[in-house]
Design a protein around this motif. Structure first.
Motif, PDB file in Angstrom:
ATOM      1  N   LEU A   9     118.429 -35.335 -38.931  1.00  0.00           N
ATOM      2  CA  LEU A   9     118.184 -34.240 -39.852  1.00  0.00           C
ATOM      3  C   LEU A   9     119.378 -33.498 -40.544  1.00  0.00           C
ATOM      4  N   LYS A  10     120.471 -33.462 -39.551  1.00  0.00           N
ATOM      5  CA  LYS A  10     121.769 -32.703 -40.077  1.00  0.00           C
ATOM      6  C   LYS A  10     122.264 -33.575 -41.335  1.00  0.00           C
ATOM      7  N   ALA A  11     122.037 -34.973 -41.325  1.00  0.00           N
ATOM      8  CA  ALA A  11     122.837 -35.747 -42.414  1.00  0.00           C
ATOM      9  C   ALA A  11     121.851 -35.776 -43.475  1.00  0.00           C
ATOM     10  N   MET A  12     120.321 -35.514 -43.480  1.00  0.00           N
ATOM     11  CA  MET A  12     119.692 -35.548 -44.429  1.00  0.00           C
ATOM     12  C   MET A  12     119.721 -34.485 -45.703  1.00  0.00           C
ATOM     13  N   PRO A  13     119.541 -35.015 -47.052  1.00  0.00           N
ATOM     14  CA  PRO A  13     119.312 -33.786 -47.910  1.00  0.00           C
ATOM     15  C   PRO A  13     118.155 -33.001 -47.807  1.00  0.00           C
ATOM     16  N   ALA A  14     118.335 -31.879 -48.149  1.00  0.00           N
ATOM     17  CA  ALA A  14     116.964 -30.894 -48.214  1.00  0.00           C
ATOM     18  C   ALA A  14     116.053 -31.615 -49.096  1.00  0.00           C
ATOM     19  N   GLY A  15     114.563 -31.416 -48.692  1.00  0.00           N
ATOM     20  CA  GLY A  15     113.726 -31.830 -49.366  1.00  0.00           C
ATOM     21  C   GLY A  15     112.292 -32.164 -48.834  1.00  0.00           C
ATOM     22  N   GLU A  16     111.266 -32.897 -49.012  1.00  0.00           N
ATOM     23  CA  GLU A  16     110.174 -33.015 -48.709  1.00  0.00           C
ATOM     24  C   GLU A  16     110.229 -34.152 -47.276  1.00  0.00           C
ATOM     25  N   GLU A  17     110.927 -34.944 -47.431  1.00  0.00           N
ATOM     26  CA  GLU A  17     110.996 -35.968 -46.559  1.00  0.00           C
ATOM     27  C   GLU A  17     111.893 -35.178 -45.288  1.00  0.00           C
ATOM     28  N   ARG A  18     112.768 -34.355 -45.603  1.00  0.00           N
ATOM     29  CA  ARG A  18     113.208 -33.934 -44.396  1.00  0.00           C
ATOM     30  C   ARG A  18     112.280 -32.805 -43.591  1.00  0.00           C
ATOM     31  N   ASP A  19     111.647 -32.061 -44.510  1.00  0.00           N
ATOM     32  CA  ASP A  19     110.595 -31.294 -44.085  1.00  0.00           C
ATOM     33  C   ASP A  19     109.577 -31.958 -43.084  1.00  0.00           C
ATOM     34  N   ARG A  20     109.106 -32.989 -43.693  1.00  0.00           N
ATOM     35  CA  ARG A  20     108.050 -33.711 -42.604  1.00  0.00           C
ATOM     36  C   ARG A  20     108.763 -34.421 -41.369  1.00  0.00           C
ATOM     37  N   LEU A  21     109.900 -34.741 -41.392  1.00  0.00           N
ATOM     38  CA  LEU A  21     110.615 -35.287 -40.309  1.00  0.00           C
ATOM     39  C   LEU A  21     110.840 -33.893 -39.534  1.00  0.00           C
ATOM     40  N   THR A  22     111.292 -32.918 -40.054  1.00  0.00           N
ATOM     41  CA  THR A  22     111.328 -31.431 -39.168  1.00  0.00           C
ATOM     42  C   THR A  22     110.148 -31.313 -38.333  1.00  0.00           C
ATOM     43  N   VAL A  23     108.892 -31.345 -39.002  1.00  0.00           N
ATOM     44  CA  VAL A  23     107.586 -31.055 -38.451  1.00  0.00           C
ATOM     45  C   VAL A  23     107.440 -32.220 -37.239  1.00  0.00           C
ATOM     46  N   GLN A  24     107.642 -33.471 -37.561  1.00  0.00           N
ATOM     47  CA  GLN A  24     107.355 -34.523 -36.528  1.00  0.00           C
ATOM     48  C   GLN A  24     108.455 -34.247 -35.388  1.00  0.00           C
ATOM     49  N   THR A  25     109.742 -33.806 -35.816  1.00  0.00           N
ATOM     50  CA  THR A  25     110.550 -33.553 -34.580  1.00  0.00           C
ATOM     51  C   THR A  25     110.166 -32.377 -33.567  1.00  0.00           C
ATOM     52  N   ALA A  26     109.479 -31.603 -34.420  1.00  0.00           N
ATOM     53  CA  ALA A  26     109.201 -30.184 -33.736  1.00  0.00           C
ATOM     54  C   ALA A  26     108.214 -30.567 -32.655  1.00  0.00           C
ATOM     55  N   THR A  27     107.128 -31.506 -33.238  1.00  0.00           N
ATOM     56  CA  THR A  27     106.025 -31.869 -32.553  1.00  0.00           C
ATOM     57  C   THR A  27     106.530 -32.644 -31.135  1.00  0.00           C
ATOM     58  N   ILE A  28     107.279 -33.463 -31.289  1.00  0.00           N
ATOM     59  CA  ILE A  28     108.132 -34.248 -30.154  1.00  0.00           C
ATOM     60  C   ILE A  28     108.624 -33.349 -29.178  1.00  0.00           C
ATOM     61  N   MET A  29     109.270 -32.195 -29.814  1.00  0.00           N
ATOM     62  CA  MET A  29     109.933 -31.394 -29.106  1.00  0.00           C
ATOM     63  C   MET A  29     109.039 -30.466 -27.953  1.00  0.00           C
ATOM     64  N   ARG A  30     107.839 -30.179 -28.627  1.00  0.00           N
ATOM     65  CA  ARG A  30     106.923 -29.330 -28.071  1.00  0.00           C
ATOM     66  C   ARG A  30     106.001 -30.140 -26.899  1.00  0.00           C
ATOM     67  N   ARG A  31     106.109 -31.747 -27.072  1.00  0.00           N
ATOM     68  CA  ARG A  31     105.604 -32.316 -25.961  1.00  0.00           C
ATOM     69  C   ARG A  31     106.647 -32.579 -24.851  1.00  0.00           C
ATOM     70  N   CYS A  32     107.819 -32.673 -25.289  1.00  0.00           N
ATOM     71  CA  CYS A  32     108.910 -32.640 -24.311  1.00  0.00           C
ATOM     72  C   CYS A  32     108.898 -31.442 -23.374  1.00  0.00           C
ATOM     73  N   LEU A  33     108.851 -30.243 -24.046  1.00  0.00           N
ATOM     74  CA  LEU A  33     108.828 -28.886 -23.455  1.00  0.00           C
ATOM     75  C   LEU A  33     107.693 -28.786 -22.529  1.00  0.00           C
ATOM     76  N   LYS A  34     106.519 -29.146 -23.051  1.00  0.00           N
ATOM     77  CA  LYS A  34     105.214 -29.306 -22.256  1.00  0.00           C
ATOM     78  C   LYS A  34     105.396 -29.954 -20.873  1.00  0.00           C
TER      79      LYS A  34
END
Length: 190
Positions: free
Chosen positions: A124-149
């Motif tokens: 995510l740090k290396a990706m340029p801003a855009g729709e692809e990075r936004d989708r990966l951010t949401v997917q990463t947040a979903t995985i983080m939510r599962r890990c935290l739960k």
């Protein structure tokens, strides 16, 4: 407790190779005591035949034959003076301990996320801003939510996830917690 006539295995000498049993070990000890070299050789061959019957091997016959002679040498502590049909020098290496495997040091920043999530953070740090990075951010947040739960049931809120995303991506990903409620345009169930 010392009861006359009872003989426990814990009171006996430790077996070098217990898969062959105590009787085969006694046969080896008998072979060590034999003084005639020819008789000792016959004894060793009989022991190897018995070992083959006790613990039959499948596969290559040469390899299993070698194994039995190596085991005989080990059980005799390499003191049996006979003509071995195979080279038993490799059997000495059986008792050497292998070298320790050098594991990489675990990343203990947030072990509940795991190493794969930290790879996602780097991506995510290396990706340029855009729709692809936004989708990966949401997917990463979903995985983080599962890990935290899994790690802590009470601590899986969106504010924590947004803070961790910003922290572990060194401020590159800075999202509002409300932005994590949608994943690919669908409303997230609570």
């Amino acid at each position: 407790m010392d009861i006359k006539g009872l003989d426990y295995n814990t009171m006996r000498q430790r077996l070098e190779l217990p898969e062959y049993g105590r009787e085969v070990q006694r046969m080896v000890e008998h072979a060590l005591a034999v003084t005639d070299r020819r008789e000792r050789q016959r004894c060793a061959e009989a022991i190897v035949e018995t070992m083959q019957r006790v613990s039959p091997q499948t596969g290559k016959e040469d390899a299993s034959r070698r194994k039995y002679w190596d085991h005989l040498a080990l059980m005799a502590d390499f003191k049996l003076d006979i003509d071995y049909p195979v080279d038993i020098e490799e059997a000495r290496s059986i008792h050497t301990r292998p070298q320790r495997v050098a594991y990489s040091a675990p990343d203990s920043r947030a072990c509940h996320y795991g190493a794969l999530l930290f790879r996602l953070f780097d991506k995510l740090k290396a990706m340029p801003a855009g729709e692809e990075r936004d989708r990966l951010t949401v997917q990463t947040a979903t995985i983080m939510r599962r890990c935290l739960k899994e790690y802590s049931r009470n601590n899986a809120d969106d504010a924590k996830i947004a803070d961790d995303l910003a922290y572990y991506t060194e401020g590159v990903i800075d999202v509002e917690p409300a932005a994590l409620h949608t994943a690919n345009g669908r409303k997230r169930k609570k």
